[in-house]
Design an enzyme around this catalytic site. Structure first.
Site, PDB file in Angstrom:
ATOM      1  N   SER A 126       0.837  -1.198   0.000  1.00  0.00           N
ATOM      2  CA  SER A 126       0.000   0.000   0.000  1.00  0.00           C
ATOM      3  C   SER A 126       0.872   1.248   0.000  1.00  0.00           C
ATOM      4  O   SER A 126       1.586   1.501  -0.968  1.00  0.00           O
ATOM      5  CB  SER A 126      -0.969  -0.039   1.196  1.00  0.00           C
ATOM      6  OG  SER A 126      -1.980   0.922   1.059  1.00  0.00           O
ATOM      7  N   HIS A 161      -4.244  -1.819  -4.007  1.00  0.00           N
ATOM      8  CA  HIS A 161      -5.599  -2.330  -3.710  1.00  0.00           C
ATOM      9  C   HIS A 161      -6.513  -2.225  -4.934  1.00  0.00           C
ATOM     10  O   HIS A 161      -7.698  -1.867  -4.815  1.00  0.00           O
ATOM     11  CB  HIS A 161      -6.214  -1.547  -2.541  1.00  0.00           C
ATOM     12  CG  HIS A 161      -5.355  -1.498  -1.321  1.00  0.00           C
ATOM     13  ND1 HIS A 161      -4.981  -2.626  -0.620  1.00  0.00           N
ATOM     14  CD2 HIS A 161      -4.780  -0.436  -0.678  1.00  0.00           C
ATOM     15  CE1 HIS A 161      -4.225  -2.267   0.405  1.00  0.00           C
ATOM     16  NE2 HIS A 161      -4.080  -0.952   0.380  1.00  0.00           N
TER      17      HIS A 161
END
Length: 235
Positions: A126, A161
């Protein structure tokens, strides 16, 4: 031994996966019999639980040497020597903008550039993947928006994501299509892309269907999305 500058973009790992496939892959990619792996939890504000989770996951393996580096409660004086002694720097998720600001205040951004050139494997999930690019599709300020403040070790942009959060894919495609972000890469949850000397050299996945995507503007001026072929880990 000379090592090639390498970055691994993680779509998972110890903090959320039900298996150790992606983290084991990173340890193996370092090419060391007992790699030293340092966790940077800066993006989470050095959250104690996140640090504990890292050590719980990596200390039990027995074939790596885990450590962590806190900057909010800094105890390491010589950051350069500490970081350059590692085989892997593993950056956790959280707030990308905050991570970059804190790194720059402490001079860690320059040290990480030096570590990259020296062949220390850089990786992260991330925010820990977004930080290596020039720009990213980041939720640092709320809903995901372009963030043009990365380290620029890899060119273009990144979206994490990609298949795990509903707003990520349409928002990133629109941002690249509108030229708000340059062409780049999008990583699904469960996949990992490895870049060697700035070039994509490997894509692996812990689950079928997850991969890395190249997102760019085609010759006709519209956005294009190309899924990369991924090797299934643990198959």
């Amino acid at each position: 031994m000379t090592r090639t500058p390498t970055i691994a973009l993680l779509g998972g790992g110890f903090s959320g996966d039900p298996d150790t496939l992606l983290d084991d892959f990173v340890l193996e990619t370092a090419g060391r019999p007992r790699p030293k792996v340092c966790f940077l939890p800066t993006a989470s504000g050095d959250a104690p639980g996140y640090i504990e989770g890292f050590h719980a996951a990596f200390a039990g393996r027995g074939w790596c040497e885990p450590s962590h580096l806190e900057l909010f409660r800094r105890t390491v004086t010589d950051l350069r020597s500490f970081v350059l002694a590692q085989d892997i720097v593993y950056v956790g998720g959280g707030n990308t903008a905050n991570l970059l600001a804190v790194w720059r205040v402490h001079g860690l951004d320059a040290i990480l550039r030096e570590a990259y050139a020296a062949g220390v494997l850089l990786c992260g999930i991330s925010a820990g993947a977004c930080c290596w690019f020039e720009t990213a599709f980041s939720d640092s300020f709320g809903p995901p928006v372009p963030l043009a403040d990365g380290l620029g070790l890899l060119p273009g942009s990144l979206c994490p994501h990609y298949d795990g959060e509903p707003e990520r894919r349409p928002g990133y495609l629109a941002a690249v299509n509108d030229r708000a972000l340059p062409a780049g890469w999008a990583v699904d949850d469960g996949a990992t892309g490895v870049f060697t000397d700035g070039r994509l050299t490997d894509v692996v996945t812990r689950r079928p269907g997850a991969t890395l995507h190249r997102v760019s503007v085609g010759r006709d001026g519209s956005v294009e999305e190309v899924a990369q072929t991924a090797r299934q880990l643990g198959a």
